[in-house]
Design an enzyme around this catalytic site. Structure first.
Site, PDB file in Angstrom:
ATOM      1  N   LYS A  83       0.859  -1.190   0.000  1.00  0.00           N
ATOM      2  CA  LYS A  83       0.000   0.000   0.000  1.00  0.00           C
ATOM      3  C   LYS A  83       0.898   1.245   0.000  1.00  0.00           C
ATOM      4  O   LYS A  83       1.757   1.406   0.877  1.00  0.00           O
ATOM      5  CB  LYS A  83      -0.869  -0.041   1.253  1.00  0.00           C
ATOM      6  CG  LYS A  83      -2.184   0.671   1.126  1.00  0.00           C
ATOM      7  CD  LYS A  83      -3.033   0.341   2.354  1.00  0.00           C
ATOM      8  CE  LYS A  83      -4.318   1.105   2.355  1.00  0.00           C
ATOM      9  NZ  LYS A  83      -5.010   0.970   3.637  1.00  0.00           N
TER      10      LYS A  83
HETATM   11  C1  E4P Z   1      -8.409   1.827   3.607  1.00  0.00           C
HETATM   12  O1  E4P Z   1      -7.558   1.160   3.080  1.00  0.00           O
HETATM   13  C2  E4P Z   1      -8.237   2.575   4.857  1.00  0.00           C
HETATM   14  O2  E4P Z   1      -7.527   1.745   5.746  1.00  0.00           O
HETATM   15  C3  E4P Z   1      -9.532   2.916   5.546  1.00  0.00           C
HETATM   16  O3  E4P Z   1     -10.651   2.531   4.771  1.00  0.00           O
HETATM   17  C4  E4P Z   1      -9.615   4.288   6.102  1.00  0.00           C
HETATM   18  O4  E4P Z   1     -10.873   4.471   6.711  1.00  0.00           O
HETATM   19  P1  E4P Z   1     -11.184   5.654   7.724  1.00  0.00           P
HETATM   20  O5  E4P Z   1     -11.380   6.904   6.936  1.00  0.00           O
HETATM   21  O6  E4P Z   1     -12.444   5.223   8.407  1.00  0.00           O
HETATM   22  O7  E4P Z   1     -10.003   5.742   8.659  1.00  0.00           O
END
Ligand code: E4P
Length: 214
Positions: A83
């Site tokens: 990522k």
């Molecule tokens: C995605 O890969 C992220 O980890 C996640 O969806 C972020 O979500 P949030 O905005 O609720 O922290």
């Protein structure tokens, strides 16, 4: 639609994996920090539970550091997806890793042109954060709709991974907008099963069945 669980908590992953509808997992540095464990330990354990793509995020800000972290994370398990943030070094790292056949997830995407950059760098996934856009009065699901049109216009194979999902309506709307994948917290996945008429109908069936036996 492919379902990923957005968590670092292995107990949640273990429970949801028994339901047979979890295809993969996404994590981020905040989710890993909540576990109080190292990223390596958490990701390793997740790969032993779910046989699917597991996103692990780099924390370096520069290209060299990102590539070094990607190399280390890739040794954990073949299912690990790297990522990367949607920055200049992140997109450059994505292109290099894609050429090496390493799967990538470009994260923190908030605009269609950012998504276009990830697609051009041949990202495996790009993650529009729909909940965080809604938080600042912008249209999170609208972004997915625009990304779908752009990717289809040019035949980009990068998968749209709807992220920052906060409730079941986000899942419905992301699916209607053509997201390939939805990643959601355990609480949202659990809520998808719920409908008061299901509970009411089931209670009635059981009551009628038990009455007929008397
Ligand atoms: C995605 O890969 C992220 O980890 C996640 O969806 C972020 O979500 P949030 O905005 O609720 O922290």
């Amino acid at each position: 639609m492919i379902f990923f669980l957005d968590t670092g908590i292995v107990e949640e992953i273990r429970m949801a994996s028994e339901w047979g509808i979890v295809d993969g997992v996404t994590t981020n540095p905040s989710l890993i920090a909540k576990t109080g464990r190292t990223q390596k330990d958490v990701i390793k354990e997740i790969t032993s539970i779910i046989d699917g793509p597991i996103s692990a995020e780099v924390i370096s800000m520069d290209l060299k550091g990102m590539l070094r972290e990607a190399e280390e994370l890739s040794t954990i398990h073949p299912n690990v997806v790297i990522k990367l943030p949607l920055t200049e070094p992140g997109i450059a790292a994505c292109k290099i890793l894609s050429r090496q056949g390493i799967k990538t997830n470009v994260t923190l995407c908030f605009s269609p042109v950012q998504a276009l950059l990830a697609a051009k760098a041949q990202a495996t996934y790009v993650s529009p954060f729909i909940g965080r856009l809604d938080d600042v009065s912008q249209d999170g699901v609208g972004l997915i709709r625009e990304m779908r049109t752009i990717f289809d216009n040019y035949g980009f194979e990068t998968q749209i991974l709807a992220a920052s999902i906060r409730h079941p309506m986000h899942v419905r709307d992301a699916a209607l907008a053509g997201a390939d994948v939805g990643t959601m917290p355990f609480s949202v996945l659990k809520a998808l099963y719920k409908h008061p008429l299901t509970d009411k109908g089931l209670a009635q069936f059981l009551e009628d069945f038990n009455r007929s036996k008397k």
